[in-house]
Design a protein around this motif. Sequence first.
Motif, PDB file in Angstrom:
ATOM      1  N   GLN A  92     -25.923  10.078  28.499  1.00  0.00           N
ATOM      2  CA  GLN A  92     -26.267   9.856  27.100  1.00  0.00           C
ATOM      3  C   GLN A  92     -25.382   8.770  26.486  1.00  0.00           C
ATOM      4  O   GLN A  92     -24.455   8.262  27.124  1.00  0.00           O
ATOM      5  CB  GLN A  92     -26.110  11.170  26.318  1.00  0.00           C
ATOM      6  N   ARG A  93     -25.674   8.454  25.254  1.00  0.00           N
ATOM      7  CA  ARG A  93     -24.873   7.479  24.521  1.00  0.00           C
ATOM      8  C   ARG A  93     -23.420   7.974  24.467  1.00  0.00           C
ATOM      9  O   ARG A  93     -23.157   9.116  24.078  1.00  0.00           O
ATOM     10  CB  ARG A  93     -25.426   7.328  23.102  1.00  0.00           C
ATOM     11  N   TRP A  94     -22.521   7.096  24.838  1.00  0.00           N
ATOM     12  CA  TRP A  94     -21.115   7.497  24.907  1.00  0.00           C
ATOM     13  C   TRP A  94     -20.332   6.867  23.756  1.00  0.00           C
ATOM     14  O   TRP A  94     -20.175   5.653  23.677  1.00  0.00           O
ATOM     15  CB  TRP A  94     -20.502   7.082  26.252  1.00  0.00           C
ATOM     16  N   ASP A  95     -19.877   7.709  22.871  1.00  0.00           N
ATOM     17  CA  ASP A  95     -19.075   7.246  21.742  1.00  0.00           C
ATOM     18  C   ASP A  95     -18.152   8.379  21.308  1.00  0.00           C
ATOM     19  O   ASP A  95     -18.052   9.419  21.981  1.00  0.00           O
ATOM     20  CB  ASP A  95     -19.963   6.772  20.593  1.00  0.00           C
ATOM     21  N   LEU A  96     -17.475   8.195  20.190  1.00  0.00           N
ATOM     22  CA  LEU A  96     -16.514   9.197  19.731  1.00  0.00           C
ATOM     23  C   LEU A  96     -17.205  10.521  19.405  1.00  0.00           C
ATOM     24  O   LEU A  96     -16.655  11.594  19.687  1.00  0.00           O
ATOM     25  CB  LEU A  96     -15.750   8.681  18.512  1.00  0.00           C
ATOM     26  N   ASP A  97     -18.400  10.460  18.846  1.00  0.00           N
ATOM     27  CA  ASP A  97     -19.113  11.699  18.540  1.00  0.00           C
ATOM     28  C   ASP A  97     -19.432  12.475  19.812  1.00  0.00           C
ATOM     29  O   ASP A  97     -19.326  13.716  19.844  1.00  0.00           O
ATOM     30  CB  ASP A  97     -20.405  11.389  17.780  1.00  0.00           C
ATOM     31  N   ALA A  98     -19.814  11.775  20.868  1.00  0.00           N
ATOM     32  CA  ALA A  98     -20.097  12.443  22.145  1.00  0.00           C
ATOM     33  C   ALA A  98     -18.818  13.048  22.721  1.00  0.00           C
ATOM     34  O   ALA A  98     -18.824  14.166  23.258  1.00  0.00           O
ATOM     35  CB  ALA A  98     -20.702  11.439  23.130  1.00  0.00           C
ATOM     36  N   TYR A  99     -17.708  12.316  22.596  1.00  0.00           N
ATOM     37  CA  TYR A  99     -16.412  12.809  23.067  1.00  0.00           C
ATOM     38  C   TYR A  99     -16.026  14.085  22.336  1.00  0.00           C
ATOM     39  O   TYR A  99     -15.588  15.073  22.948  1.00  0.00           O
ATOM     40  CB  TYR A  99     -15.365  11.713  22.847  1.00  0.00           C
ATOM     41  N   LEU A 100     -16.204  14.091  21.025  1.00  0.00           N
ATOM     42  CA  LEU A 100     -15.818  15.252  20.217  1.00  0.00           C
ATOM     43  C   LEU A 100     -16.823  16.388  20.343  1.00  0.00           C
ATOM     44  O   LEU A 100     -16.505  17.538  20.040  1.00  0.00           O
ATOM     45  CB  LEU A 100     -15.680  14.841  18.751  1.00  0.00           C
ATOM     46  N   GLY A 101     -18.023  16.079  20.819  1.00  0.00           N
ATOM     47  CA  GLY A 101     -19.031  17.113  20.974  1.00  0.00           C
ATOM     48  C   GLY A 101     -18.849  17.964  22.214  1.00  0.00           C
ATOM     49  O   GLY A 101     -19.541  18.981  22.382  1.00  0.00           O
ATOM     50  N   ALA A 102     -17.935  17.586  23.089  1.00  0.00           N
ATOM     51  CA  ALA A 102     -17.662  18.342  24.309  1.00  0.00           C
ATOM     52  C   ALA A 102     -16.354  19.110  24.175  1.00  0.00           C
ATOM     53  O   ALA A 102     -15.566  18.889  23.246  1.00  0.00           O
ATOM     54  CB  ALA A 102     -17.597  17.390  25.501  1.00  0.00           C
ATOM     55  N   ARG A 103     -16.125  20.021  25.108  1.00  0.00           N
ATOM     56  CA  ARG A 103     -14.856  20.753  25.170  1.00  0.00           C
ATOM     57  C   ARG A 103     -13.950  20.066  26.195  1.00  0.00           C
ATOM     58  O   ARG A 103     -14.418  19.391  27.118  1.00  0.00           O
ATOM     59  CB  ARG A 103     -15.087  22.212  25.548  1.00  0.00           C
ATOM     60  N   HIS A 104     -12.615  20.268  26.053  1.00  0.00           N
ATOM     61  CA  HIS A 104     -11.667  19.453  26.797  1.00  0.00           C
ATOM     62  C   HIS A 104     -10.596  20.275  27.502  1.00  0.00           C
ATOM     63  O   HIS A 104     -10.303  21.408  27.124  1.00  0.00           O
ATOM     64  CB  HIS A 104     -10.979  18.466  25.841  1.00  0.00           C
ATOM     65  N   VAL A 105      -9.981  19.624  28.527  1.00  0.00           N
ATOM     66  CA  VAL A 105      -8.762  20.109  29.169  1.00  0.00           C
ATOM     67  C   VAL A 105      -7.624  19.207  28.713  1.00  0.00           C
ATOM     68  O   VAL A 105      -7.762  17.976  28.724  1.00  0.00           O
ATOM     69  CB  VAL A 105      -8.858  20.056  30.709  1.00  0.00           C
TER      70      VAL A 105
END
Length: 309
Positions: free
Chosen positions: A187-200
């Motif tokens: 999908q489109r990769w931007d800050l919103d996509a980064y923040l829309g996922a969970r992280h380690v």
Amino acid sequence: MQNINLSRVDLNLFVVFDAIYREGNLTRAAETLNLSQPAVSHALGRLRERFDDPLFERAGKGVAPTPLAKAIVGRVRAALQDLESTLTEGLAFDPAQARRVFTLAARDVMESTALPPLMARLQQQAPGIQLRSVRIPRRDMESALSSGQIDFAADVLLPVSDQIEHQSLGEEQLVVLMRPDHPQAGQRWDLDAYLGARHVLVSSRADGPGVEDFALTRLGKVRDIALRCQNYYAATQVVRETGLLLTLPASYADHLLREFSGFTTRPLPLALPPLELHLYWHKKASRDPAVMWLKDQLTQLMPARSVKD
């Protein structure tokens, strides 16, 4: 013979003893040592007092050793040779013959990517050298270098006193690691996509934000951290088994992509300056050719590695 406190003994006296024994004459011994004859006589007098023995007695135009002098000359000469060898080795370091243990404070990214080529070189050029890789809290780095607890530290650019020297090893960018089938991968990769996922988040500290979290805070953003762990290898295995994202140094991500399948990367969608990696050592160690030799090996074989924490 008196009990001798070595700290109160001028070791040059034994150099004079050896010269007198070898020359059999105080005048010739003085000439060999580039000293005056009275200075040699004075040194011999001090040794006689220490050993409670004449050590040398008149014999014709010279002197002859007493039984005690004959008994100790071998040990005196061996000790002098050991001291001379120690000084020579300190000035002329031979990696092939060296027997030494060095300690490097490094993070797990550097252990994974830099230690293999470094140890391969050491095995070829300096097989007697042993290397210990340890983790030191950043607040303790300078004291550990000052005390000799560690010989080097590799870390991001840190404020240090003028007693600590350092050299840049390069810069490191951060990237985002995910599974190839992650929903964000296609999908489109931007800050919103980064923040829309969970992280380690990987950190040796029990709490506190990562470098990327400071940048997000300045934007008024917060990411969802599902797992906080202590090393990147464990984090990558979690990424492989879950839909979590991992922000990590590009060099380690490149290493993973070369060695393992099941990962893909995206650029970090944040405007972050590159992290500077430096090698640190204590100023006094600059006079040690062995330490400087290993520094050269480290700077040659350790390309830019982030030690983000």
